[in-house]
Scaffold this active site. Structure first.
Site, short mmCIF file in Angstrom:
data_model
loop_
_atom_site.label_atom_id
_atom_site.label_comp_id
_atom_site.label_asym_id
_atom_site.label_seq_id
_atom_site.Cartn_x
_atom_site.Cartn_y
_atom_site.Cartn_z
N MET A 12 0.85 -1.19 0.00
CA MET A 12 0.00 0.00 0.00
C MET A 12 0.89 1.24 0.00
O MET A 12 2.01 1.21 0.51
CB MET A 12 -0.94 0.00 1.21
CG MET A 12 -2.11 -0.95 1.03
SD MET A 12 -3.36 -0.80 2.32
CE MET A 12 -4.10 0.79 1.94
N GLU A 48 -7.25 -2.78 -7.81
CA GLU A 48 -7.48 -3.58 -6.60
C GLU A 48 -7.84 -5.02 -6.96
O GLU A 48 -8.75 -5.62 -6.40
CB GLU A 48 -8.57 -2.94 -5.73
CG GLU A 48 -8.27 -1.52 -5.30
CD GLU A 48 -7.08 -1.37 -4.34
OE1 GLU A 48 -6.53 -2.39 -3.89
OE2 GLU A 48 -6.70 -0.22 -4.07
#
Length: 199
Positions: free
Chosen positions: A17, A89
């Site tokens: 991330m 994602e």
């Protein structure tokens, strides 16, 4: 030099991330748009952190996207005239995303996927190992460790400021309130309650 044919391929953008995966996906998709290519973008319905119908990077760049609940829904869209297909994602989809992405590439599409390669425990995240295996092009990005400033390859999940436990649910959609980039040395996964009792 390699000779190129008008066939499709798969590009995978991965990393922890805050490493810039969505930013890089948006950049590549915009290049396609500037080149007058037809671009379609998909994102999983579970990712509603910033916007339901846009891919949005942590620094605010965005691109319109189609919200889908399953990978199979991609095939419900008319894609014959589409040159470039983006999927953000991608780690949130089941393993069937791999076959779907391969089918799209075999049908002549440039498919660009972005997603986490590891979950908060530091283990491979659902379909990512298989996607990496079938990709023609792989870009692995790194963030900066929030503890020491080294390159980060891991995603640290924090619950009320403390490291998440190993048996916590794999999926918890969040941003900097729940996650930090960490290097290998500073990535911590707390033991489960049962493991604590055994110590």
């Amino acid at each position: 030099m390699y000779e190129t044919y008008h066939s499709g391929w798969i590009e995978t953008i991965t990393g922890s991330m805050f490493s810039g995966k969505s930013e890089e996906l948006i950049r590549r998709l915009r290049r396609g748009i500037y080149a007058k290519q037809k671009v379609v973008v998909f994102k999983p319905a579970i990712d509603d952190r910033y916007h339901k119908e846009k891919v949005v990077s942590h620094n605010g760049n965005e691109i319109e996207a189609i919200n889908i609940s399953t990978a199979q829904e991609i095939l419900n869209h008319k894609l014959e005239e589409v040159n470039v297909i983006g999927i953000d994602e991608v780690q949130f989809f089941e393993d069937d995303i791999v076959n779907i992405v391969e089918k799209l590439a075999e049908n002549g599409h440039r498919v660009i996927v972005a997603g986490l390669d590891m979950d908060f425990r530091g283990e491979p995240f659902k379909p990512m190992p298989k996607l990496l295996a079938v990709s023609e092009h792989i870009t692995k990005l790194q963030a900066v460790c929030s503890v020491c400033g080294s390159p980060s390859s891991r995603t640290q999940r924090l619950i009320n400021g403390e490291p998440a436990k190993v048996d916590d649910p794999i999926i918890l959609v969040g941003a900097n309130e729940s996650y930090e980039p960490r290097c290998r040395a500073h990535h911590i996964v707390a033991p489960s309650e049962n493991e604590k009792e055994e110590m």
